[in-house]
Design a protein around this motif. Structure first.
Motif, short mmCIF file in Angstrom:
data_model
loop_
_atom_site.label_atom_id
_atom_site.label_comp_id
_atom_site.label_asym_id
_atom_site.label_seq_id
_atom_site.Cartn_x
_atom_site.Cartn_y
_atom_site.Cartn_z
N ARG A 174 -11.01 -17.96 -6.94
CA ARG A 174 -9.80 -18.21 -6.17
C ARG A 174 -10.16 -18.78 -4.80
NH1 ARG A 174 -7.31 -14.04 -4.38
NH2 ARG A 174 -9.14 -12.76 -4.68
N HIS A 175 -9.32 -19.69 -4.27
CA HIS A 175 -9.60 -20.31 -2.98
C HIS A 175 -9.65 -19.28 -1.86
CE1 HIS A 175 -8.06 -24.48 -4.47
NE2 HIS A 175 -9.11 -24.04 -5.10
N GLU A 176 -8.76 -18.30 -1.95
CA GLU A 176 -8.69 -17.27 -0.92
C GLU A 176 -10.03 -16.54 -0.77
OE1 GLU A 176 -6.60 -13.18 -0.01
OE2 GLU A 176 -5.69 -14.27 -1.69
N SER A 177 -10.68 -16.34 -1.91
CA SER A 177 -11.96 -15.66 -1.91
C SER A 177 -13.02 -16.48 -1.16
CB SER A 177 -12.38 -15.43 -3.36
OG SER A 177 -13.58 -14.74 -3.45
N LEU A 178 -12.93 -17.80 -1.28
CA LEU A 178 -13.87 -18.68 -0.57
C LEU A 178 -13.54 -18.72 0.93
CD1 LEU A 178 -13.89 -21.72 -3.02
CD2 LEU A 178 -15.74 -20.09 -2.69
N TYR A 179 -12.26 -18.83 1.25
CA TYR A 179 -11.84 -18.97 2.65
C TYR A 179 -12.13 -17.72 3.46
CZ TYR A 179 -9.12 -22.97 0.89
OH TYR A 179 -8.74 -24.13 0.30
N SER A 180 -11.98 -16.55 2.82
CA SER A 180 -12.12 -15.30 3.57
C SER A 180 -13.58 -14.88 3.75
CB SER A 180 -11.36 -14.18 2.85
OG SER A 180 -11.97 -13.95 1.60
N GLY A 181 -14.49 -15.59 3.09
CA GLY A 181 -15.91 -15.24 3.22
C GLY A 181 -16.34 -14.18 2.24
N LEU A 182 -15.41 -13.71 1.38
CA LEU A 182 -15.77 -12.65 0.43
C LEU A 182 -16.76 -13.13 -0.62
CD1 LEU A 182 -12.41 -10.78 -0.11
CD2 LEU A 182 -14.53 -9.88 0.84
N SER A 183 -16.76 -14.42 -0.96
CA SER A 183 -17.75 -14.89 -1.94
C SER A 183 -19.11 -15.10 -1.30
CB SER A 183 -17.30 -16.17 -2.65
OG SER A 183 -16.36 -16.86 -1.92
N GLY A 184 -19.16 -15.11 0.05
CA GLY A 184 -20.44 -15.40 0.70
C GLY A 184 -21.27 -14.19 1.08
N PHE A 185 -20.61 -13.04 1.32
CA PHE A 185 -21.38 -11.97 1.97
C PHE A 185 -22.45 -11.32 1.11
CE2 PHE A 185 -18.39 -9.03 0.13
CZ PHE A 185 -19.01 -7.80 0.15
N ASN A 186 -22.22 -11.26 -0.21
CA ASN A 186 -23.28 -10.72 -1.06
C ASN A 186 -24.50 -11.65 -1.09
OD1 ASN A 186 -23.09 -8.16 -2.79
ND2 ASN A 186 -20.97 -8.89 -2.65
N GLY A 187 -24.23 -12.96 -1.13
CA GLY A 187 -25.33 -13.92 -1.06
C GLY A 187 -26.11 -13.76 0.23
N ALA A 188 -25.37 -13.58 1.34
CA ALA A 188 -26.02 -13.42 2.64
C ALA A 188 -26.94 -12.21 2.66
CB ALA A 188 -24.96 -13.31 3.73
N LEU A 189 -26.43 -11.08 2.14
CA LEU A 189 -27.23 -9.86 2.13
C LEU A 189 -28.46 -10.02 1.24
CD1 LEU A 189 -24.55 -7.05 1.98
CD2 LEU A 189 -26.25 -7.37 3.76
N GLY A 190 -28.26 -10.62 0.05
CA GLY A 190 -29.39 -10.81 -0.87
C GLY A 190 -30.44 -11.72 -0.27
N CYS A 191 -30.00 -12.76 0.43
CA CYS A 191 -30.92 -13.72 1.04
C CYS A 191 -31.69 -13.09 2.20
CB CYS A 191 -30.12 -14.92 1.52
SG CYS A 191 -31.09 -16.38 1.82
N MET A 192 -30.97 -12.33 3.05
CA MET A 192 -31.60 -11.70 4.20
C MET A 192 -32.66 -10.68 3.79
SD MET A 192 -28.14 -11.04 6.30
CE MET A 192 -28.71 -10.25 7.79
N ALA A 193 -32.31 -9.88 2.77
CA ALA A 193 -33.23 -8.81 2.36
C ALA A 193 -34.56 -9.39 1.90
CB ALA A 193 -32.60 -7.99 1.23
N VAL A 194 -34.50 -10.50 1.14
CA VAL A 194 -35.74 -11.07 0.63
C VAL A 194 -36.41 -11.96 1.69
CG1 VAL A 194 -36.70 -12.67 -1.07
CG2 VAL A 194 -35.06 -10.95 -1.78
N GLY A 195 -35.60 -12.82 2.33
CA GLY A 195 -36.18 -13.82 3.22
C GLY A 195 -36.60 -13.30 4.57
N GLY A 196 -35.97 -12.24 5.07
CA GLY A 196 -36.24 -11.86 6.43
C GLY A 196 -36.69 -10.44 6.63
#
Lengths: 325, 325, 325
Positions: free
Chosen positions: A233-255
């Motif tokens: 859904r577009h709303e999910s993209l606009y609100s950042g809800l589709s991004g935050f799990n990716g952010a956490l997964g990326c930070m944990a491994v990369g940083g």
């Protein structure tokens, strides 16, 4: 140096520092100053949410002191961040409106229970040198939402909408909104959907470690990309809800848990994709009973990555030595 | 002898052998020749499914080489069979028709992800000397189906029908069809529902070990019997879907992880019954959200059987020494 | 002393003692006399349920003897209580009425399967010195109910009603009924909803250990309080279903696995609250597919409490030395 001089000061001041560390721990940082900035961002976004967050982190840190948890863990803020997340999410999902004082009761109890779960899960996960991370938060919030149900007379909440739900009015995707969504993805780690506070939170992470901040943005972008590829859904993209799990997964491994190199960088991107897709899958599954997927996807993915054997395991930093890069 | 002479040959040939071993591993065999026969059976049943399977096994084996997994594991085909199963199931559930080339994208990504899961699960399961088996496949396929949903614009799939669903037109059960279903149960391990290829697959297993083939048929019969006792849909019996979990559960105990004796033979039958009933239960549960139960039941049952203490544990072969009986 | 003189007696008598120990183990007691009293209470409540319970405890104990489980475990009744619970719940959920003899088939098979699960789970849980407790029962009964489904032609059962379901006719809460519900909560551990037999069961626990009986009542009261705070259906409060998980959680911590002190007493109350709330949450979740939450909540909570680190862990009694307080 900071911790030592604190020993002589008052307990209240000490507790504040532990709490602020706990606030920063949510986003994998470990710095009272970052914690203070993040808390300010939350009060800016919504004073009620800020209050709930403060209460949550204090309730769980105090519970840890009372039931006699390891003092090094307590002063490192390890017992605060789960309680804080539980309180914030309880506030976000509540439909009783702001300043509904009865909500403080489940907030305090839920935050306190996180300490029990943290303490109980740690010997299990320690066998494989894994961190407890936000497992307690994810368990408690799901149990709370299940326990109250949507039409509870005392603590009503609105059900979560699965991202895979088809949209009735198929509008065009707006590129600017999607870009905003990437930035909001960082704020959504604290369940905060306003742009200004999200940028302040990103600034707080930047203060702690630029590498972590870069991976947060990268992960959020990857998550949004994953969302686009699955036509959420577009709303999910606009609100950042589709991004935050990716952010956490990326930070944990990369940083955080791996030493930085090009191989671990690519690995962090893979982890972000995996977190994001797993989040869409779990959101669709839990959405059928009206539950949010919270950060289950990122937590499980990061745990999996820490378990990996083979040549990538050589880059892994043992849990006891994880610190600012 | 076979492995040694391969060291000097080309990498492509080596990869082919590893892949064929991976194909055979799906049905618990470990022999490139059996793998080649099975692959031929899949191409016979449907060239598109054969292509997907080939791609899946190659994608996951190559990923394992790239991320630097243990070379003994790679050459044993241990990193190929999960990827193959994921690809086959993605093809079977897709409603976009054969030769829908976009499907190759999730096939490659899904197969590659299996390697991460395999590598991440192995240290956890190693503590109890358990094999990773097809856990990665089961996790990835469920996540993929959840992620896309039934009406996804890019990767649509049809929902699985729970076996316990009541039938509208209560027709008589046809004995010949049920007997065919027992044979098809062996083919359904590779998501193949045609009689000829199923017999070829059974022949490939027979080539590797007659004991394993006998247990496959026995387990499939037991699974069909369990299905009859629970009055599952006739289609489920005719297609072999009620038999294949029983077959896997029976083969794992009777022909692979335990030395053969009359006690382990009875034990294998018990394992087949448990797998079959657990499969009906899980299919009914996951069917409520349109998901298939895949081989969760057999995998969990076989894992449970390997954990058993008491006098049966004496017959167990340590994982490192499991080979052709 | 009792066990020794039994060695010379007949096997049937021995089996009876093991079985009666198994009956008592359900409610965390370990005394053949308490077991006999409880069994009498079950026959009093319903002769059919009594027969099913007897059959279940015998079937699983005999299976344990046949597949060669550790004889100390068998004689301690450790292999009987899961089978008994499975049989009782199968009887309670069946809609085929009393004296439906076909039900004896799943009762015997289900009870026998519990031994496999018990034996398979014990090496996993042993790593953290945890008891297997009623995990096998909870798994088997959920699988059985999923397997048969509600409109099975051979073994029909009625679906469980989630406690969070809104009530149509909002009647006043009756205080006397709620008080009865607290007492019935002890009986509901054996799926028994009659007041007289519940009091007899409580008496049997009192005979074994007054501390355990006090914690049973206290936990049931706490569970009812938790149910009131979440506005569950009145029927759930009146029947004792909201109390029994609290009772089990409270007994496990307060009277069995920890040495008694004021700290562990408070801890037992916390455990009761956590069990009760988790039970409401899980009942609401599993209720969406018509499944009961059984004693999952109390089992998971007690397991969590046993894993706790910190100053409370000092009071914990190692599993091998747990006995009557």
């Amino acid at each position: 140096h900071l911790d030592k001089c604190m020993q002589d000061k008052l307990f209240v001041l000490q507790l504040a520092v532990w709490g602020l560390r706990g606030v920063a721990r949510v986003i994998l940082a470990n710095n009272p100053l970052s914690g203070a900035l993040i808390l300010a961002a939350l009060y800016w976004a919504s004073p009620w949410q800020g209050l709930l967050g403060t209460l949550g982190v204090l309730a769980s840190t105090l519970t840890a002191v009372i039931i006699g948890q390891d003092s090094a863990e307590v002063s490192g803020g390890l017992h605060g961040f789960n309680g804080m997340l539980v309180s914030l999410l309880m506030g976000v999902f509540s439909t009783a409106g702001d300043w509904y004082w009865w909500l403080l009761l489940p907030v305090c109890l839920g935050s306190a229970t996180c300490v029990f779960l943290f303490s109980g899960l740690s010997p299990v996960l320690d066998r494989w040198d894994l961190p407890v991370a936000v497992f307690p938060f994810n368990i408690i919030i799901v149990l709370y939402l299940l326990c109250t149900g949507t039409d509870n007379p005392y603590f009503p909440h609105h059900p979560a909408t699965p991202p895979g739900l088809p949209e009735h009015n198929g509008t065009e995707l707006i590129a600017v909104e999607v870009t905003c969504g990437i930035l909001l993805g960082v704020g959504q780690i604290f369940a905060c959907g306003a742009l200004g506070p999200s940028l302040l939170i990103l600034g707080a992470v930047l203060l702690y470690s630029p590498l972590l901040a870069a991976h947060a943005l990268l992960g959020s972008a990857v998550g949004t990309l994953a969302g686009l590829s699955m036509a959420v859904r577009h709303e999910s993209l606009y609100s950042g809800l589709s991004g935050f799990n990716g952010a956490l997964g990326c930070m944990a491994v990369g940083g955080l848990f791996f030493t930085f190199s090009w191989r671990t960088h690519l690995f962090a991107i893979a982890s972000a994709f995996l977190s994001a897709y797993a989040d869409i899958a779990l959101s669709n599954l839990l959405g059928t009973v009206g539950l949010p997927a919270c950060s289950w996807a990122a937590t499980l993915t990061a745990t999996l990555m820490l378990l990996l054997t083979g040549s990538l395991a050589a880059y892994r930093i043992p849990i006891g030595q994880v610190m600012a890069p």
